[in-house]
Design a protein around this motif. Sequence first.
Motif, PDB file in Angstrom:
ATOM      1  N   TRP A 361       0.835  -1.211   0.000  1.00 19.62           N
ATOM      2  CA  TRP A 361       0.000   0.000   0.000  1.00 19.62           C
ATOM      3  C   TRP A 361       0.867   1.256   0.000  1.00 19.62           C
ATOM      4  CZ3 TRP A 361      -0.244   3.948   3.596  1.00 19.62           C
ATOM      5  CH2 TRP A 361      -1.262   4.891   3.399  1.00 19.62           C
ATOM      6  N   ALA A 362       1.933   1.269   0.800  1.00 20.35           N
ATOM      7  CA  ALA A 362       2.820   2.431   0.860  1.00 20.35           C
ATOM      8  C   ALA A 362       3.461   2.695  -0.500  1.00 20.35           C
ATOM      9  CB  ALA A 362       3.893   2.229   1.929  1.00 20.35           C
ATOM     10  N   LEU A 363       3.890   1.632  -1.169  1.00 20.94           N
ATOM     11  CA  LEU A 363       4.493   1.788  -2.494  1.00 20.94           C
ATOM     12  C   LEU A 363       3.455   2.244  -3.520  1.00 20.94           C
ATOM     13  CD1 LEU A 363       6.800  -1.361  -2.456  1.00 20.94           C
ATOM     14  CD2 LEU A 363       7.500   1.038  -2.252  1.00 20.94           C
ATOM     15  N   GLN A 364       2.237   1.830  -3.335  1.00 24.20           N
ATOM     16  CA  GLN A 364       1.139   2.284  -4.194  1.00 24.20           C
ATOM     17  C   GLN A 364       0.983   3.803  -4.087  1.00 24.20           C
ATOM     18  OE1 GLN A 364      -2.504   0.432  -3.050  1.00 24.20           O
ATOM     19  NE2 GLN A 364      -3.596   0.946  -4.923  1.00 24.20           N
ATOM     20  N   GLN A 365       1.105   4.342  -2.885  1.00 19.58           N
ATOM     21  CA  GLN A 365       0.996   5.791  -2.699  1.00 19.58           C
ATOM     22  C   GLN A 365       2.180   6.502  -3.367  1.00 19.58           C
ATOM     23  OE1 GLN A 365      -2.054   6.254  -1.437  1.00 19.58           O
ATOM     24  NE2 GLN A 365      -1.878   4.027  -1.242  1.00 19.58           N
ATOM     25  N   TYR A 366       3.344   5.875  -3.309  1.00 18.86           N
ATOM     26  CA  TYR A 366       4.514   6.441  -3.989  1.00 18.86           C
ATOM     27  C   TYR A 366       4.246   6.547  -5.492  1.00 18.86           C
ATOM     28  CZ  TYR A 366       9.345   6.835  -5.692  1.00 18.86           C
ATOM     29  OH  TYR A 366      10.498   7.243  -6.325  1.00 18.86           O
ATOM     30  N   GLY A 367       3.635   5.511  -6.052  1.00 21.05           N
ATOM     31  CA  GLY A 367       3.318   5.524  -7.474  1.00 21.05           C
ATOM     32  C   GLY A 367       2.347   6.630  -7.838  1.00 21.05           C
ATOM     33  N   LYS A 368       1.426   6.933  -6.932  1.00 21.38           N
ATOM     34  CA  LYS A 368       0.459   8.002  -7.208  1.00 21.38           C
ATOM     35  C   LYS A 368       1.087   9.386  -7.085  1.00 21.38           C
ATOM     36  CE  LYS A 368      -2.854   6.505  -4.392  1.00 21.38           C
ATOM     37  NZ  LYS A 368      -4.196   6.419  -3.749  1.00 21.38           N
TER      38      LYS A 368
END
Length: 646
Positions: A361-368
């Motif tokens: 989830w944290a990496l998903q936020q980085y992608g956004k």
Amino acid sequence: MSYLRFDKALMMNLEESLPREILRTNMSGAYHCTTIVDCNTRKYHGLLVIPVPNLDDENHVLLSSLDETVIQHGAEFNLGLHKYQGNNFSPKGHKYIREFDSETIPKTIYRVGGVVLTKEKIFVHHENRILIRYTLVDAHSPTKIRLRPFLAFRSVREYTNENPRASREYQLIENGIKTCMYPGYPELFMQLNKKNEFHFIPDWYRGIEYSKEQERGYHFQEDLYVPGYFEVDIKKGESIVFSAGISEETPRQLKRLFDEAVADRTPRDSFYHCLKNSAHQFLNKQGDNYYFLAGYPWFKCRARDMFIALPGLTLAVDEKNVFEKVMETAEKAIYAFINDEPLDPNIYEMEHPDVLLWAVWALQQYGKETTREQCRTKYGKLLEDIMEYLRQRKHENLFLHDNGLLYTNGTEKAVTWMNSTVNGRPVIPRTGYIVEINALWYNALRFIAEMSREGGNEVLAASLDEQAELTGQSFVEVFRNEFGYLLDYVDGYMMDWSVRPNMIFTVAFDYSPLTKEQKKQILDIATKELLTPKGIRSLSPKSGGYNPNYVGPQIERDYAYHQGTAWPWLMGFYLEAYLRIYKMSGISFVERQLIGFEEEITSHCIGTISELFDGNPPFRGRGAISFAMNVAEILRILKLLSKYNL
């Protein structure tokens, strides 16, 4: 007008000033913490509190406090403040305070007759050193300052008592002394930038009390050792800098060191800047590794907390480089875990079943916040390796069943963020199919599938999408009930029908197996039963076992910890879910909800957010004085709001 300024009337009223605390850290694990009147009310308080790795993994209070005495015409005016038995305060130095301002650095203004003295404190970044600058703003006759250090040399979990083992030895150094009370501790160097006299008059101050520990049902008295005092002349307009650290400093450099440290600080002149400063304080740099502590004053770096807080503490304040530094350390820890190698001792609870999913989830936020391509380039392999590890059923407490859901055993040990225990057993034995773990799982499947497809790995993407279809169908069948909300956990015929906040993640995440109407039903129930001005309740008042007040001895607080108390970090996901459902029309509602947190900036630990709040009015702040996930999620929502307001 300062954002964090308190006047004479509030400072002199101890019922108002003592509950307000102040925290400063060196971003490497050490901190300074006390009340705004410099009266310690916790065993965790101290001017210089540092890790001592060769002793244990706890912080240790070296310098508990420093009492100042202004001397004019032979008359002494002691500015210190300590609590003793019978609710007696001595020497009542708070009556001389005219103002306290914490916009840039903590600054106290004292007035003693014709003397006006300011005291400013700053903790040097990445060094175990606190600096205190005294400036004589006004005086009509010769003035001296006497500084009396109170030493503890003990763990934050323990107390010091008068004893013959404590060493009274000291050595003179340039403009000061160095001393060490017990073997194994570093020497404490206390110096001034100006020549002074040190008077060796060793004594113990007995029976100092800490009211916060008394409230929490703990032992609350200790004795502190005072080796003597420093005495120095000070002229009108002159500034004198006191240094306390574990290495000797060149006295003539102290003023420059103080000025440079001040210039590096962002003023706490707004809600956002207070939270941004607070975010920085959780950073814990150890050599080349970067971590985030879960909170102050007693939390370590916990894996789940670190991943949940990471986007808000970094990306939300436009510090992508800090995200990458922390994730570089975390990535090594993740691979050590999945490859069954020795774990990073600085990261606790890496084995908990939801940790890897929160990392996704944290990496998903980085992608956004950057781009999907950048995220895939930096972290694509890590994401796929995490997914492979989970799908191959290698986690010892995360079992992928044929219905596509993840099963976790939580009867013997608390395995989710609702982790309170009594007598070694979970207060809330969440076990089986746990709702947020499977919401995270579905979200991870869809996210990594898309990332793999964009990277050209269509085979993996198709496989993950197929898995997600099965998981999504089972999720709705298992968790959704006829009342329109989600069961908290399901284990065979055992189902938890309690209305809890963990279902809100399924509405907040980018990928969800629920329809918009199903999401809205969950959001409506959460709004009616869980929403408070200070966070989302951990249990609905309509559910059995509701216990909203986090007070009393440890066992009583453990039973209340997740049974109705309100948690600010959950508000971040709730408000994200609200914006997903109501979009632009929900902005004014979200802004109103944030007002409750801005009020907290001047209460409890000023400039930051407490760990949790009582679930019923007046919603008092409880627990740790500064909590990373809370600060992070409020910052993340502020960033999300700014995108809607573009």
